[in-house]
Design an enzyme around this catalytic site. Structure first.
Site, PDB file in Angstrom:
ATOM      1  N   ARG A  74       0.819  -1.211   0.000  1.00 43.70           N
ATOM      2  CA  ARG A  74       0.000   0.000   0.000  1.00 43.70           C
ATOM      3  C   ARG A  74       0.859   1.270   0.000  1.00 43.70           C
ATOM      4  O   ARG A  74       0.703   2.150  -0.840  1.00 43.70           O
ATOM      5  CB  ARG A  74      -0.874  -0.008   1.258  1.00 43.70           C
ATOM      6  CG  ARG A  74      -2.038   0.917   1.252  1.00 43.70           C
ATOM      7  CD  ARG A  74      -2.749   0.783   2.584  1.00 43.70           C
ATOM      8  NE  ARG A  74      -2.752  -0.606   3.046  1.00 43.70           N
ATOM      9  CZ  ARG A  74      -3.632  -1.505   2.664  1.00 43.70           C
ATOM     10  NH1 ARG A  74      -4.606  -1.168   1.873  1.00 43.70           N
ATOM     11  NH2 ARG A  74      -3.554  -2.742   3.099  1.00 43.70           N
ATOM     12  N   THR A  75       1.791   1.348   0.943  1.00 43.31           N
ATOM     13  CA  THR A  75       2.624   2.543   1.082  1.00 43.31           C
ATOM     14  C   THR A  75       3.532   2.710  -0.131  1.00 43.31           C
ATOM     15  O   THR A  75       3.712   3.807  -0.652  1.00 43.31           O
ATOM     16  CB  THR A  75       3.459   2.463   2.371  1.00 43.31           C
ATOM     17  OG1 THR A  75       2.582   2.257   3.468  1.00 43.31           O
ATOM     18  CG2 THR A  75       4.256   3.727   2.594  1.00 43.31           C
ATOM     19  N   LYS A 121      22.595 -10.222   1.269  1.00 39.52           N
ATOM     20  CA  LYS A 121      23.977 -10.730   1.239  1.00 39.52           C
ATOM     21  C   LYS A 121      24.759 -10.260   2.454  1.00 39.52           C
ATOM     22  O   LYS A 121      25.951 -10.506   2.550  1.00 39.52           O
ATOM     23  CB  LYS A 121      24.692 -10.233  -0.026  1.00 39.52           C
ATOM     24  CG  LYS A 121      24.049 -10.682  -1.314  1.00 39.52           C
ATOM     25  CD  LYS A 121      24.775 -10.036  -2.491  1.00 39.52           C
ATOM     26  CE  LYS A 121      23.993 -10.263  -3.780  1.00 39.52           C
ATOM     27  NZ  LYS A 121      24.459  -9.347  -4.840  1.00 39.52           N
ATOM     28  N   HIS A 143       5.836   6.635  11.112  1.00 40.71           N
ATOM     29  CA  HIS A 143       5.323   6.490   9.747  1.00 40.71           C
ATOM     30  C   HIS A 143       4.659   7.824   9.403  1.00 40.71           C
ATOM     31  O   HIS A 143       3.438   7.921   9.330  1.00 40.71           O
ATOM     32  CB  HIS A 143       4.315   5.327   9.723  1.00 40.71           C
ATOM     33  CG  HIS A 143       3.885   4.907   8.347  1.00 40.71           C
ATOM     34  ND1 HIS A 143       4.412   5.428   7.204  1.00 40.71           N
ATOM     35  CD2 HIS A 143       2.958   3.996   7.942  1.00 40.71           C
ATOM     36  CE1 HIS A 143       3.831   4.851   6.155  1.00 40.71           C
ATOM     37  NE2 HIS A 143       2.937   3.991   6.590  1.00 40.71           N
ATOM     38  N   ARG A 191      11.389   2.121   3.702  1.00 44.55           N
ATOM     39  CA  ARG A 191      10.658   1.396   4.740  1.00 44.55           C
ATOM     40  C   ARG A 191      11.631   0.351   5.270  1.00 44.55           C
ATOM     41  O   ARG A 191      12.305  -0.334   4.491  1.00 44.55           O
ATOM     42  CB  ARG A 191       9.420   0.738   4.113  1.00 44.55           C
ATOM     43  CG  ARG A 191       8.863  -0.478   4.840  1.00 44.55           C
ATOM     44  CD  ARG A 191       8.074  -0.132   6.088  1.00 44.55           C
ATOM     45  NE  ARG A 191       6.911   0.659   5.790  1.00 44.55           N
ATOM     46  CZ  ARG A 191       5.656   0.240   5.989  1.00 44.55           C
ATOM     47  NH1 ARG A 191       5.424  -0.959   6.471  1.00 44.55           N
ATOM     48  NH2 ARG A 191       4.649   1.039   5.717  1.00 44.55           N
TER      49      ARG A 191
END
Lengths: 305, 153
Positions: free
Chosen positions: A51-52, A80, A129, A101
């Site tokens: 969504r974001t 890695k 957020h 994020r």
């Protein structure tokens, strides 16, 4: 290295919040403005969030920018064993702005300190957020005509729900009255109650969720009660349907009431609420686009006419 | 002469710093915070010395070393009531109390396992949240923690 990153809603003043919301309003009138022609935005989703990510990438595209990045850490060098610092330094060679994020709390703050280009936090674990909070504020302003003197009812998971904590912090500028409605296990944490007292924000607390509790609400902010938050699943089974909003409960509510939810919803809002004009959660998500366009322009120092 | 010898639990210092009134159980933490193991000058460490105020105390004498406020204030995290005596030519020329710094860099470990500082090779930073309640706040994950519960790096 000082740049205009957006990491935490707590960094924004009242004036800054209002001016960003005003810019978002301009994007609602016309979302397609090619202000970022020739710019590249790095979209780094170390943790998946469809969504974001889609909202930010749509905002970038509608502004005319190009987007590079990844939608899952498994497809980045983090898998890695590359450190966050190295990934950020590498991407900042290519991009004019990083939207990130990350599952670790404080990751965006750290990235903003080491990156030569600005960083927008699209969620760092349970911490912050800010674009979600800004779109919540935009939705409140748009539906109520003001942010001042509102009765805001927060329902569901108030313990772990980062959106309700950030909203609480951001609303401190606008003289709100809060009503906390949650099961015992998911009560508003003490530090936020201390915060309210310190800032003279009146609040009530209850475990009851019914028609009369929400009768004076201007904003009903629903959240999901998550099964994984309960140590005792018996408790979960008992409370999971107690914090469910049905259309019948809205019969005596104020005409200006609007229902918000950060989404995804599971069963805490019955489907029969969707057709009620007071349901606002889908438009709320749409507002995210305008707000994110405004945030991207702001950190890049671009004026919006 | 005898009484004098008893009173002087450790020998006098010509030039340097005497850090006194360290709670005995905090002595070695203070030693580490001040990075004394890397010093090359003459250092005397007194442990479990008799103290009227504390019962037992620790004491550190460092020859030819004068600490900056920043170095000194780091001690406040573990031993807030410590007194520093600056000695020049066998005389105490200054007595300093430690103060809690506004910003604490690279000493305290963040108790939040999901904090970026516990997962990346980087320096921790804390800011004082409330002097009255003795709480500090992680600059990165924004979680508050009580000074009594902190772990040093």
């Amino acid at each position: 290295m000082k740049n205009k990153s957006l990491v935490s809603i707590n960094d924004l003043s009242r004036e800054k919040i209002l001016s960003l919301l005003e810019t978002a309003g301009k994007f609602e009138e016309n979302p397609n403005r090619r202000l970022l022609e020739g710019k590249v935005i790095g979209s780094l989703f170390f943790e998946p969030s469809t969504r974001t990510r889609l909202s930010f990438e749509t905002a970038a595209n509608r502004l005319g920018a190009r987007v590079i990045g990844f939608s899952d850490a498994a497809t980045s060098s983090a898998s890695k064993g590359e450190t966050l610092k190295d990934t950020i330094m590498m991407v900042s060679n290519y991009a004019d702005l990083i939207v990130m994020r990350h599952h670790l709390e404080g990751a965006a703050r750290y990235a903003s300190e080491i990156s030569p280009c600005p960083v927008i936090n699209a969620g760092d674990g349970a911490n912050q957020h800010p674009s979600q909070t800004m779109l919540d504020l935009y939705s409140i302003l748009k539906t109520q005509g003001t942010l001042e003197n509102l009765h805001i009812h927060l329902v569901g998971d108030l313990k772990y729900g980062r959106t309700v904590h950030s909203l609480l912090f951001a609303m401190r500028h606008f003289n709100p009255t809060f009503h906390f409605i949650s099961p015992e296990e998911l009560h508003m944490p003490e530090e936020y109650r201390v915060f309210c007292r310190k800032n003279n924000i009146p609040f009530t607390e209850t475990t009851e969720f019914n028609e009369s509790i929400i009768a004076n609400a201007d904003i009903l902010y629903m959240t999901r009660v998550q099964r994984e938050r309960f140590s005792d699943l018996m408790e979960y089974e008992k409370v999971k349907n107690c914090y469910r909003l049905t259309n019948a409960m809205l019969a005596g509510s104020k005409p200006n009431l609007r229902i918000l939810h950060p989404l995804p919803r599971i069963n805490e809002i019955a489907y029969d609420v969707d057709d009620n004009p007071k349901a606002y959660y889908f438009q709320q998500a749409q507002n995210g686009l305008y707000v994110r366009e405004a945030l991207i322009c702001d950190v890049l120092g671009i004026e919006v006419e | 002469m005898n009484t004098n010898k008893e009173a002087l639990q450790v020998s006098a210092l010509c030039n340097g710093t005497v850090i006194d009134h360290i709670p005995a159980d905090k002595l070695f933490e203070v030693v580490n915070i001040l990075d004394i193991p890397s010093m090359t000058t003459n250092v005397t460490i007194g442990y479990n010395l008799k103290s009227r105020k504390l019962g037992t105390k620790g004491l550190i004498k460092v020859a030819d070393k004068f600490f900056t406020d920043e170095e000194v204030n780091r001690i406040s995290l573990v031993a807030p009531n410590v007194v520093l005596n600056t000695i020049r030519d066998y005389q105490v020329v200054e007595k300093r109390e430690v103060k809690m710094p506004e910003k604490i860099t690279g000493i305290v470990k963040c108790p939040n396992p999901k904090c970026v500082t516990n997962n990346e090779p980087m320096t921790t930073i804390f800011e004082v949240a409330s002097k009255e309640n003795g709480t500090i706040k992680c600059h990165y994950c924004e979680k508050e923690t009580s000074i009594e519960k902190i772990t040093l790096l």
